[in-house]
Scaffold this motif. Sequence first.
Motif, PDB file in Angstrom:
ATOM      1  N   THR A 142       0.850  -1.183   0.000  1.00 30.95           N
ATOM      2  CA  THR A 142       0.000   0.000   0.000  1.00 30.95           C
ATOM      3  C   THR A 142       0.888   1.237   0.000  1.00 30.95           C
ATOM      4  N   PRO A 143       0.946   1.957  -1.110  1.00 29.18           N
ATOM      5  CA  PRO A 143       1.768   3.174  -1.141  1.00 29.18           C
ATOM      6  C   PRO A 143       1.149   4.274  -0.285  1.00 29.18           C
ATOM      7  N   SER A 144       1.976   5.237   0.083  1.00 30.99           N
ATOM      8  CA  SER A 144       1.476   6.357   0.890  1.00 30.99           C
ATOM      9  C   SER A 144       0.508   7.230   0.105  1.00 30.99           C
ATOM     10  N   HIS A 145       0.688   7.275  -1.207  1.00 29.12           N
ATOM     11  CA  HIS A 145      -0.171   8.071  -2.086  1.00 29.12           C
ATOM     12  C   HIS A 145      -0.501   7.242  -3.318  1.00 29.12           C
ATOM     13  N   GLY A 146      -1.681   7.488  -3.874  1.00 27.78           N
ATOM     14  CA  GLY A 146      -2.067   6.790  -5.083  1.00 27.78           C
ATOM     15  C   GLY A 146      -1.391   7.367  -6.307  1.00 27.78           C
ATOM     16  N   ILE A 147      -1.397   6.603  -7.388  1.00 27.87           N
ATOM     17  CA  ILE A 147      -0.771   7.058  -8.618  1.00 27.87           C
ATOM     18  C   ILE A 147      -1.517   8.259  -9.208  1.00 27.87           C
ATOM     19  N   GLY A 148      -2.790   8.393  -8.875  1.00 31.93           N
ATOM     20  CA  GLY A 148      -3.538   9.570  -9.314  1.00 31.93           C
ATOM     21  C   GLY A 148      -2.952  10.856  -8.756  1.00 31.93           C
ATOM     22  N   ASP A 149      -2.464  10.810  -7.515  1.00 35.23           N
ATOM     23  CA  ASP A 149      -1.812  11.976  -6.919  1.00 35.23           C
ATOM     24  C   ASP A 149      -0.518  12.308  -7.655  1.00 35.23           C
ATOM     25  N   LEU A 150       0.190  11.271  -8.081  1.00 38.31           N
ATOM     26  CA  LEU A 150       1.424  11.470  -8.838  1.00 38.31           C
ATOM     27  C   LEU A 150       1.128  12.125 -10.181  1.00 38.31           C
ATOM     28  N   VAL A 155       2.106  14.887  -5.698  1.00 35.76           N
ATOM     29  CA  VAL A 155       3.249  14.285  -5.004  1.00 35.76           C
ATOM     30  C   VAL A 155       4.317  13.949  -6.031  1.00 35.76           C
ATOM     31  N   GLU A 156       5.540  13.771  -5.544  1.00 35.75           N
ATOM     32  CA  GLU A 156       6.654  13.389  -6.403  1.00 35.75           C
ATOM     33  C   GLU A 156       6.769  11.868  -6.472  1.00 35.75           C
ATOM     34  N   PHE A 157       7.470  11.402  -7.493  1.00 39.43           N
ATOM     35  CA  PHE A 157       7.642   9.969  -7.692  1.00 39.43           C
ATOM     36  C   PHE A 157       8.304   9.320  -6.482  1.00 39.43           C
ATOM     37  N   ASN A 158       9.301   9.987  -5.892  1.00 44.04           N
ATOM     38  CA  ASN A 158      10.011   9.405  -4.752  1.00 44.04           C
ATOM     39  C   ASN A 158       9.114   9.255  -3.520  1.00 44.04           C
ATOM     40  N   ASP A 159       8.016  10.017  -3.449  1.00 43.23           N
ATOM     41  CA  ASP A 159       7.079   9.891  -2.334  1.00 43.23           C
ATOM     42  C   ASP A 159       5.977   8.871  -2.612  1.00 43.23           C
ATOM     43  N   GLN A 160       5.850   8.456  -3.873  1.00 45.48           N
ATOM     44  CA  GLN A 160       4.729   7.610  -4.244  1.00 45.48           C
ATOM     45  C   GLN A 160       5.145   6.185  -4.623  1.00 45.48           C
ATOM     46  N   ALA A 161       6.237   6.045  -5.340  1.00 47.09           N
ATOM     47  CA  ALA A 161       6.650   4.737  -5.837  1.00 47.09           C
ATOM     48  C   ALA A 161       7.308   3.906  -4.734  1.00 47.09           C
ATOM     49  N   LEU A 162       7.258   2.608  -4.893  1.00 45.18           N
ATOM     50  CA  LEU A 162       7.904   1.664  -3.997  1.00 45.18           C
ATOM     51  C   LEU A 162       8.933   0.852  -4.795  1.00 45.18           C
ATOM     52  N   ARG A 163       9.905   0.291  -4.088  1.00 48.94           N
ATOM     53  CA  ARG A 163      10.985  -0.426  -4.770  1.00 48.94           C
ATOM     54  C   ARG A 163      11.005  -1.885  -4.345  1.00 48.94           C
ATOM     55  N   ILE A 164      11.105  -2.773  -5.335  1.00 50.72           N
ATOM     56  CA  ILE A 164      11.260  -4.205  -5.101  1.00 50.72           C
ATOM     57  C   ILE A 164      12.678  -4.581  -5.491  1.00 50.72           C
ATOM     58  N   MET A 172       1.791   2.389  -7.914  1.00 55.44           N
ATOM     59  CA  MET A 172       0.506   1.700  -7.830  1.00 55.44           C
ATOM     60  C   MET A 172      -0.621   2.628  -7.421  1.00 55.44           C
ATOM     61  N   SER A 173      -1.829   2.176  -7.677  1.00 60.18           N
ATOM     62  CA  SER A 173      -3.021   2.907  -7.274  1.00 60.18           C
ATOM     63  C   SER A 173      -3.501   2.414  -5.919  1.00 60.18           C
ATOM     64  N   LEU A 174      -4.139   3.305  -5.181  1.00 51.71           N
ATOM     65  CA  LEU A 174      -4.775   2.927  -3.923  1.00 51.71           C
ATOM     66  C   LEU A 174      -6.226   2.514  -4.129  1.00 51.71           C
ATOM     67  N   ALA A 175      -6.906   3.229  -5.028  1.00 47.04           N
ATOM     68  CA  ALA A 175      -8.321   2.974  -5.289  1.00 47.04           C
ATOM     69  C   ALA A 175      -8.641   3.482  -6.684  1.00 47.04           C
TER      70      ALA A 175
END
Length: 273
Positions: A142-150, A155-164, A172-175
């Motif tokens: 679950t990201p802190s922010h949805g991709i719609g916010d990006l 929000v910036e990519f570094n605040d929204q994206a996650l790393r595997i 990713m999207s939240l909803a």
Amino acid sequence: MEKLQAALEKAREARNPTSPMAHQTHYDGTSRTKKNKGLQTDLWEALTPIDVSDQHLSKHRVVTRQAGPSAAPFDILRTKVLLQMRQNGWKRLAITSPMPNSGKTTTACNLALGLGRQKDLRAILMDLDLRDPSVHSFFRATPSHGIGDLLAGRVEFNDQALRIGDNVAVSMSLAAEGDPTRLLLAEETADIINHIEREYKPDIMVFDLPSVLVNDDTRAFLKNVDCALIVARTNSTRYSQFDTCEREIAEQTNVLGTILNAYLNVGTVSEQR
């Protein structure tokens, strides 16, 4: 947070020709390349890491984190995609289907993790099926922010994206979004994706898009990619649906190939058209 700020500050100074950092002497291209790679590594390392169990991945038919017989069909897909895209100088790949439930998101997630096993590559996966997002469930994150916010610039990519791992970033999207076509068609969205590509310099960007024939979201976004894979499902996708889907995609971007899903459990990729 301090690590993130330091990485961003380095990147900003490197882009600013008046900064002291920009005036440091680098006489050869090798030194400059190493410096740029170091800045990108800082940005990638600043992304929030996530982990997901092999059991959860397997439950969602994501089998490419480790090499093996189950991963082999997707490894073949990875190799064909990389070779064709490199040959043409392409970096942005859309994955879509004529109709839902064809396996496009499963394909996108497997391709992303398969690319992640190539340690000399960096890949970004973005879930742009904004009416019915599901990538988050594949990776149980679950990201802190949805991709719609990006995409809206909040929000910036570094605040929204996650790393595997070290080299796969997932946005990713939240909803579900209320008006996804507006986002996907907007020039601001194109600008943001361009900015992400310039900053993080991925070798490949994979976009999980909606099915073509259910709404106009994919049509709105295809102008932003270099090529597309079409996922069709045996005994489900009608030829007329596939034909219409292929023609519409070809009007806006290059059709890289077709994956026939659920056929002897092996996906196949057609030659590039």
